[in-house]
Write an enzyme that holds these catalytic residues in place. Structure first.
Site, mmCIF file in Angstrom:
data_model
loop_
_atom_site.group_PDB
_atom_site.id
_atom_site.type_symbol
_atom_site.label_atom_id
_atom_site.label_comp_id
_atom_site.label_asym_id
_atom_site.label_seq_id
_atom_site.Cartn_x
_atom_site.Cartn_y
_atom_site.Cartn_z
ATOM 1 N N GLY A 46 39.494 48.778 30.152
ATOM 2 C CA GLY A 46 39.171 48.602 31.560
ATOM 3 C C GLY A 46 40.047 49.496 32.416
ATOM 4 O O GLY A 46 41.157 49.844 32.025
ATOM 5 N N GLN A 51 44.047 53.284 39.520
ATOM 6 C CA GLN A 51 44.868 53.763 38.396
ATOM 7 C C GLN A 51 44.763 55.280 38.203
ATOM 8 O O GLN A 51 45.614 55.871 37.549
ATOM 9 C CB GLN A 51 44.497 53.026 37.106
ATOM 10 C CG GLN A 51 44.898 51.542 37.136
ATOM 11 C CD GLN A 51 44.498 50.835 35.862
ATOM 12 O OE1 GLN A 51 43.385 50.356 35.741
ATOM 13 N NE2 GLN A 51 45.398 50.801 34.897
ATOM 14 N N CYS A 94 48.236 47.030 29.823
ATOM 15 C CA CYS A 94 47.635 47.783 30.927
ATOM 16 C C CYS A 94 47.972 49.252 30.750
ATOM 17 O O CYS A 94 49.112 49.590 30.425
ATOM 18 C CB CYS A 94 48.196 47.261 32.252
ATOM 19 S SG CYS A 94 47.572 48.137 33.699
ATOM 20 N N LEU A 95 46.988 50.125 30.974
ATOM 21 C CA LEU A 95 47.240 51.566 30.840
ATOM 22 C C LEU A 95 48.305 52.035 31.829
ATOM 23 O O LEU A 95 48.966 53.037 31.593
ATOM 24 C CB LEU A 95 45.942 52.354 31.047
ATOM 25 C CG LEU A 95 44.856 52.121 29.986
ATOM 26 C CD1 LEU A 95 43.592 52.882 30.350
ATOM 27 C CD2 LEU A 95 45.340 52.509 28.599
ATOM 28 N N HIS A 136 42.029 40.791 35.644
ATOM 29 C CA HIS A 136 43.113 41.771 35.558
ATOM 30 C C HIS A 136 42.761 43.014 36.389
ATOM 31 O O HIS A 136 43.582 43.492 37.175
ATOM 32 C CB HIS A 136 43.330 42.134 34.073
ATOM 33 C CG HIS A 136 44.274 43.264 33.825
ATOM 34 N ND1 HIS A 136 45.427 43.111 33.074
ATOM 35 C CD2 HIS A 136 44.250 44.577 34.208
ATOM 36 C CE1 HIS A 136 46.065 44.283 33.031
ATOM 37 N NE2 HIS A 136 45.365 45.186 33.698
ATOM 38 N N GLU A 137 41.534 43.510 36.217
ATOM 39 C CA GLU A 137 41.140 44.734 36.931
ATOM 40 C C GLU A 137 41.000 44.471 38.433
ATOM 41 O O GLU A 137 41.347 45.313 39.253
ATOM 42 C CB GLU A 137 39.833 45.306 36.364
ATOM 43 C CG GLU A 137 39.862 45.681 34.885
ATOM 44 C CD GLU A 137 40.990 46.624 34.507
ATOM 45 O OE1 GLU A 137 41.473 47.381 35.372
ATOM 46 O OE2 GLU A 137 41.415 46.597 33.340
ATOM 47 N N HIS A 140 44.183 44.767 40.259
ATOM 48 C CA HIS A 140 44.574 46.145 40.598
ATOM 49 C C HIS A 140 44.076 46.520 41.994
ATOM 50 O O HIS A 140 44.738 47.259 42.717
ATOM 51 C CB HIS A 140 43.977 47.145 39.600
ATOM 52 C CG HIS A 140 44.746 47.297 38.320
ATOM 53 N ND1 HIS A 140 46.032 47.770 38.287
ATOM 54 C CD2 HIS A 140 44.409 47.056 37.033
ATOM 55 C CE1 HIS A 140 46.459 47.818 37.025
ATOM 56 N NE2 HIS A 140 45.481 47.380 36.245
#
Ligand code: NI
Length: 171
Positions: A46, A51, A94-95, A136-137, A140
């Site tokens: 995701g 990001q 997370c990336l 989670h996304e 962001h």
């Protein structure tokens, strides 16, 4: 389509509150394609637009990636309309928070609405990994990282580790 660098914490841009997409245009679809490319390159499931430094309320998620088979789903202006009282715990990563994983508790089931990449309004009911991933996304989009859900001690340890890793990378 292009692979764009993914921002990593600590970075003030990751704390930005993203703004709604006004119209789902070719420009937004190009952004979605770049997000998908960047996500697959980084082996993520995701990604939120912020990001890659774009403060727009756009997510891409793909939970059924197989070798040579990609099914990215875009969620534009997503909103949670209902969340269960029942909670679920997943170990999240997370990336934008490399090399750190920890348990986060969130509502186990949610209902949400969003626009698809054609600009059509969609609704969904999610549980399991999709429910966690969407929350989670969506965090962001409000400038929140999963480490913000951890205890103060764990969060400060995570930030120390991330800061150190960044210093090493630029040394
Ligand atoms: Ni993330």
């Amino acid at each position: 389509m292009a692979i764009r660098p993914i921002l990593t914490a600590p970075d003030p841009r990751l704390q930005a509150v993203s703004t709604d997409v006004e119209a789902v245009t070719d420009e937004i679809r190009a952004l979605i394609a770049d997000m998908a490319d960047s996500m697959y390159q980084a082996q993520g499931i995701g990604l939120a637009a912020i990001q890659i430094g774009v403060p727009k309320r756009v997510l891409v998620i793909d939970l059924d990636q197989k070798e040579g088979e990609k099914n990215p789903v875009a969620y534009i202006n997503p909103k949670i309309t209902w969340a269960s009282d029942e909670m679920a715990v997943y170990e999240e990563g997370c990336l934008s928070v490399p090399e750190i994983w920890d348990d986060v508790e969130r509502p186990a089931r949610i209902k949400a609405e969003y626009l698809d990449s054609n600009g059509n309004k969609q609704t969904l009911e999610a549980d399991g990994l999709l429910a966690t991933c969407l929350q989670h996304e969506m965090d962001h989009l409000n400038g929140v990282l999963f480490i913000d859900h951890l205890s103060r001690l764990k969060k400060s340890m995570a930030i120390k580790k991330l800061t150190k890793a960044k210093k090493l990378a630029t040394a």
